[in-house]
Structures are given as structure tokens and as C-alpha cells.
Design a protein around this motif. Structure first.
Motif, PDB file in Angstrom:
ATOM      1  N   ILE A  97      -0.807  46.586  13.674  1.00  0.00           N
ATOM      2  CA  ILE A  97      -0.196  47.344  12.583  1.00  0.00           C
ATOM      3  C   ILE A  97       0.182  46.412  11.439  1.00  0.00           C
ATOM      4  O   ILE A  97       0.015  46.748  10.262  1.00  0.00           O
ATOM      5  CB  ILE A  97       1.023  48.132  13.093  1.00  0.00           C
ATOM      6  CG1 ILE A  97       0.587  49.086  14.203  1.00  0.00           C
ATOM      7  CG2 ILE A  97       1.689  48.899  11.946  1.00  0.00           C
ATOM      8  CD1 ILE A  97       1.701  49.855  14.855  1.00  0.00           C
ATOM      9  N   ARG A 157       6.242  60.206  15.709  1.00  0.00           N
ATOM     10  CA  ARG A 157       5.324  60.783  14.727  1.00  0.00           C
ATOM     11  C   ARG A 157       5.868  60.657  13.313  1.00  0.00           C
ATOM     12  O   ARG A 157       5.128  60.355  12.364  1.00  0.00           O
ATOM     13  CB  ARG A 157       5.059  62.256  15.047  1.00  0.00           C
ATOM     14  CG  ARG A 157       4.199  62.447  16.293  1.00  0.00           C
ATOM     15  CD  ARG A 157       3.695  63.872  16.421  1.00  0.00           C
ATOM     16  NE  ARG A 157       2.798  63.979  17.557  1.00  0.00           N
ATOM     17  CZ  ARG A 157       1.513  63.672  17.536  1.00  0.00           C
ATOM     18  NH1 ARG A 157       0.971  63.220  16.401  1.00  0.00           N
ATOM     19  NH2 ARG A 157       0.755  63.808  18.597  1.00  0.00           N
ATOM     20  N   TRP A 160       5.356  57.129  12.036  1.00  0.00           N
ATOM     21  CA  TRP A 160       4.004  56.836  11.575  1.00  0.00           C
ATOM     22  C   TRP A 160       3.749  57.462  10.208  1.00  0.00           C
ATOM     23  O   TRP A 160       2.949  56.943   9.412  1.00  0.00           O
ATOM     24  CB  TRP A 160       2.973  57.341  12.573  1.00  0.00           C
ATOM     25  CG  TRP A 160       1.579  56.903  12.206  1.00  0.00           C
ATOM     26  CD1 TRP A 160       0.567  57.691  11.755  1.00  0.00           C
ATOM     27  CD2 TRP A 160       1.075  55.557  12.221  1.00  0.00           C
ATOM     28  NE1 TRP A 160      -0.545  56.922  11.498  1.00  0.00           N
ATOM     29  CE2 TRP A 160      -0.262  55.609  11.775  1.00  0.00           C
ATOM     30  CE3 TRP A 160       1.633  54.329  12.569  1.00  0.00           C
ATOM     31  CZ2 TRP A 160      -1.056  54.468  11.671  1.00  0.00           C
ATOM     32  CZ3 TRP A 160       0.843  53.186  12.462  1.00  0.00           C
ATOM     33  CH2 TRP A 160      -0.475  53.266  12.012  1.00  0.00           C
ATOM     34  N   ALA A 164       1.192  56.565   6.952  1.00  0.00           N
ATOM     35  CA  ALA A 164      -0.017  57.383   6.952  1.00  0.00           C
ATOM     36  C   ALA A 164      -0.763  57.331   5.617  1.00  0.00           C
ATOM     37  O   ALA A 164      -1.987  57.460   5.588  1.00  0.00           O
ATOM     38  CB  ALA A 164       0.334  58.821   7.308  1.00  0.00           C
ATOM     39  N   ARG A 167      -4.070  55.177   4.903  1.00  0.00           N
ATOM     40  CA  ARG A 167      -5.419  55.589   5.299  1.00  0.00           C
ATOM     41  C   ARG A 167      -6.297  55.869   4.087  1.00  0.00           C
ATOM     42  O   ARG A 167      -7.531  55.732   4.157  1.00  0.00           O
ATOM     43  CB  ARG A 167      -5.334  56.853   6.174  1.00  0.00           C
ATOM     44  CG  ARG A 167      -6.689  57.375   6.644  1.00  0.00           C
ATOM     45  CD  ARG A 167      -7.338  56.382   7.594  1.00  0.00           C
ATOM     46  NE  ARG A 167      -8.622  56.838   8.111  1.00  0.00           N
ATOM     47  CZ  ARG A 167      -9.792  56.679   7.481  1.00  0.00           C
ATOM     48  NH1 ARG A 167      -9.818  56.118   6.276  1.00  0.00           N
ATOM     49  NH2 ARG A 167     -10.905  57.100   8.026  1.00  0.00           N
ATOM     50  N   ASP A 177      -7.380  52.833  11.317  1.00  0.00           N
ATOM     51  CA  ASP A 177      -7.756  53.538  12.542  1.00  0.00           C
ATOM     52  C   ASP A 177      -7.352  52.740  13.781  1.00  0.00           C
ATOM     53  O   ASP A 177      -6.855  53.308  14.759  1.00  0.00           O
ATOM     54  CB  ASP A 177      -9.264  53.799  12.554  1.00  0.00           C
ATOM     55  CG  ASP A 177      -9.671  54.819  11.486  1.00  0.00           C
ATOM     56  OD1 ASP A 177      -8.792  55.580  11.030  1.00  0.00           O
ATOM     57  OD2 ASP A 177     -10.856  54.838  11.112  1.00  0.00           O
ATOM     58  N   GLN A 180      -3.481  52.886  14.085  1.00  0.00           N
ATOM     59  CA  GLN A 180      -3.021  54.195  14.538  1.00  0.00           C
ATOM     60  C   GLN A 180      -3.270  54.389  16.028  1.00  0.00           C
ATOM     61  O   GLN A 180      -2.398  54.894  16.759  1.00  0.00           O
ATOM     62  CB  GLN A 180      -3.725  55.289  13.739  1.00  0.00           C
ATOM     63  CG  GLN A 180      -3.294  56.699  14.116  1.00  0.00           C
ATOM     64  CD  GLN A 180      -3.879  57.731  13.183  1.00  0.00           C
ATOM     65  OE1 GLN A 180      -3.181  58.320  12.375  1.00  0.00           O
ATOM     66  NE2 GLN A 180      -5.183  57.958  13.285  1.00  0.00           N
ATOM     67  N   GLU A 181      -4.442  53.982  16.500  1.00  0.00           N
ATOM     68  CA  GLU A 181      -4.753  54.105  17.917  1.00  0.00           C
ATOM     69  C   GLU A 181      -3.770  53.281  18.745  1.00  0.00           C
ATOM     70  O   GLU A 181      -3.245  53.753  19.764  1.00  0.00           O
ATOM     71  CB  GLU A 181      -6.192  53.652  18.175  1.00  0.00           C
ATOM     72  CG  GLU A 181      -6.718  53.935  19.567  1.00  0.00           C
ATOM     73  CD  GLU A 181      -6.274  52.908  20.600  1.00  0.00           C
ATOM     74  OE1 GLU A 181      -6.142  53.275  21.786  1.00  0.00           O
ATOM     75  OE2 GLU A 181      -6.054  51.737  20.206  1.00  0.00           O
ATOM     76  N   TYR A 183      -0.748  52.312  17.900  1.00  0.00           N
ATOM     77  CA  TYR A 183       0.611  52.851  17.751  1.00  0.00           C
ATOM     78  C   TYR A 183       0.868  53.985  18.729  1.00  0.00           C
ATOM     79  O   TYR A 183       1.865  53.980  19.470  1.00  0.00           O
ATOM     80  CB  TYR A 183       0.801  53.320  16.308  1.00  0.00           C
ATOM     81  CG  TYR A 183       2.167  53.929  16.023  1.00  0.00           C
ATOM     82  CD1 TYR A 183       3.249  53.114  15.737  1.00  0.00           C
ATOM     83  CD2 TYR A 183       2.356  55.311  16.025  1.00  0.00           C
ATOM     84  CE1 TYR A 183       4.495  53.667  15.453  1.00  0.00           C
ATOM     85  CE2 TYR A 183       3.589  55.860  15.741  1.00  0.00           C
ATOM     86  CZ  TYR A 183       4.652  55.035  15.456  1.00  0.00           C
ATOM     87  OH  TYR A 183       5.884  55.581  15.196  1.00  0.00           O
TER      88      TYR A 183
END
Length: 207
Positions: A97, A157, A160, A164, A167, A177, A180-181, A183
Motif C-alpha cells: 500500500i 471499508r 479504504w 480509492a 485508482r 489493484d 487493494q487485494e 488490504y
């Protein structure tokens, strides 16, 4: 700000370059005076304001020094400049991250770490740092935000959601990507600070 008791009796004016946002502001707050202008050219007279507030502005600027010059110009001697912004230099989190955040910031046209050096740069325009407050935002709470002393706790959520928007930048889409995966798979902790700086234009300073 106009609703705060501390500003009772003050005339409050907004400056906004976007016609759409000016229209929205006037619709929502019809009693306020919202005028066209930018951080570089407010259209306000010299030494005309007791307080100037720049909220989530400086991280987006390509030329923060020009904004400091303009905001110092419109402040009266003894006046205050409030700056509120996120500081990505304070971001903490796991390596995947952190790489995404650093890549986004590298390609971003503004500077999301500007608050680290803003006190030094403001001093060049006659603005002295008088106070600084740090609020840390963490993803260790529940679905509803919880405000505790100097902290805002968000759920996983919701936490994040703070990142977001990254992106949308093509240069860091792959890293986004991967981040995020990682996290959502690990439930790792992340945090970043929102800083409030208060600068004063010294009495007798008419630059």
C-alpha cells in the motif's frame, strides 16, 4: 465556519473558480457571498481579511508559493491563515500500500506532502506558524466513524475509501489493484494524518 460562535459578527466570503461549484454553494448557503477567484488571484483587496481559511487546498496546487503570496497579501496585519490538509508523508501501512501511495504522489500534479515544508515556505512570505494540530485517521474502527481525542477511527471499508480515488491514475493502476487485494486479504492497519496549521501575519507587516 460562518455558523461557529467564534465567528459571530464576521462577514464570511467564499472564493471559488468553478461556476458549477459557485452555483451549488449559493444554492446551499444563499446568505453567503461566493465570488469567482483562485488561490493565486482571489480578487480581494490588500489587507482586507482578518481570517483566511484554505481547507484541502494546498495539496492540489502546482504553485503553493504563489498562493502563499496572495493569501498573505489579502490578510490584515495580525490576521490568521488556517490551513487544513492531509499529509501523505505521515501515511503508515504495509509495503504494497505504501508503494501505491508513493507512486500516486509521484505522478500527482500537486504535492500531497506539502504540509511538511509549508511552515518554512510560509515564513518566506511573512507568515509565522502559531499553532499546529494533528488528527490521525485510522481504519481500526467500525462502520460508523468514531471521533476520539486527536483520532478518527473508520471501519475497514471506510478506511479504504480514503485511498480509492488513487485508482483513477493510470500510472499507478496496477499498484492500486495489488494494494487493494493485499488490504482486504490481510485486514492490515493503515493511518494518515490530517493537519491544521495556523499562521499569523505579524502586526505591522504590510507585504
Amino acid at each position: 465556519m460562518a455558523r461557529e460562535p467564534a465567528f459571530t459578527g464576521y462577514r464570511v466570503r467564499g472564493v471559488e473558480p468553478s461556476p458549477e461549484l459557485r452555483a451549488a454553494a449559493r444554492s446551499r448557503f444563499p446568505c453567503l457571498d461566493v465570488r469567482p477567484g483562485t488561490a493565486y488571484a482571489t480578487g480581494e483587496p490588500d489587507s482586507s481579511h482578518d481570517v483566511v481559511m484554505a481547507s484541502f487546498l494546498f495539496i492540489h496546487l502546482r504553485s503553493p508559493d504563489l498562493a502563499l503570496l496572495e493569501l498573505a497579501r489579502v490578510l490584515r496585519p495580525g490576521g490568521l491563515l488556517y490551513v487544513v490538509d492531509v499529509n501523505d508523508a505521515t501515511f503508515t501501512g504495509p509495503e504494497p500500500i505504501l508503494r501505491m501511495v508513493e507512486a500516486h504522489d509521484h505522478h500527482y500534479p500537486g504535492d500531497r506532502t506539502i504540509l511538511t515544508e509549508l511552515p518554512r515556505r510560509a515564513r518566506e512570505f511573512g507568515l509565522e506558524l502559531e499553532d499546529r494540530h494533528v488528527t490521525t485517521v485510522r481504519n481500526t474502527g467500525g462502520p460508523e466513524p468514531v471521533l476520539v481525542r486527536d483520532e478518527i477511527l473508520l471501519g475497514v471499508r471506510e478506511g479504504w475509501g480514503l485511498l480509492a480515488f488513487m485508482r483513477a491514475q493510470e500510472a499507478s493502476a496496477r499498484l492500486f489493484d495489488e494494494a487493494q487485494e493485499h488490504y482486504f486479504r490481510t485486514g492490515c492497519e493503515i493511518s494518515v494524518s490530517i493537519e491544521t496549521h495556523v499562521y499569523r501575519k505579524p502586526p505591522g507587516h504590510h507585504r
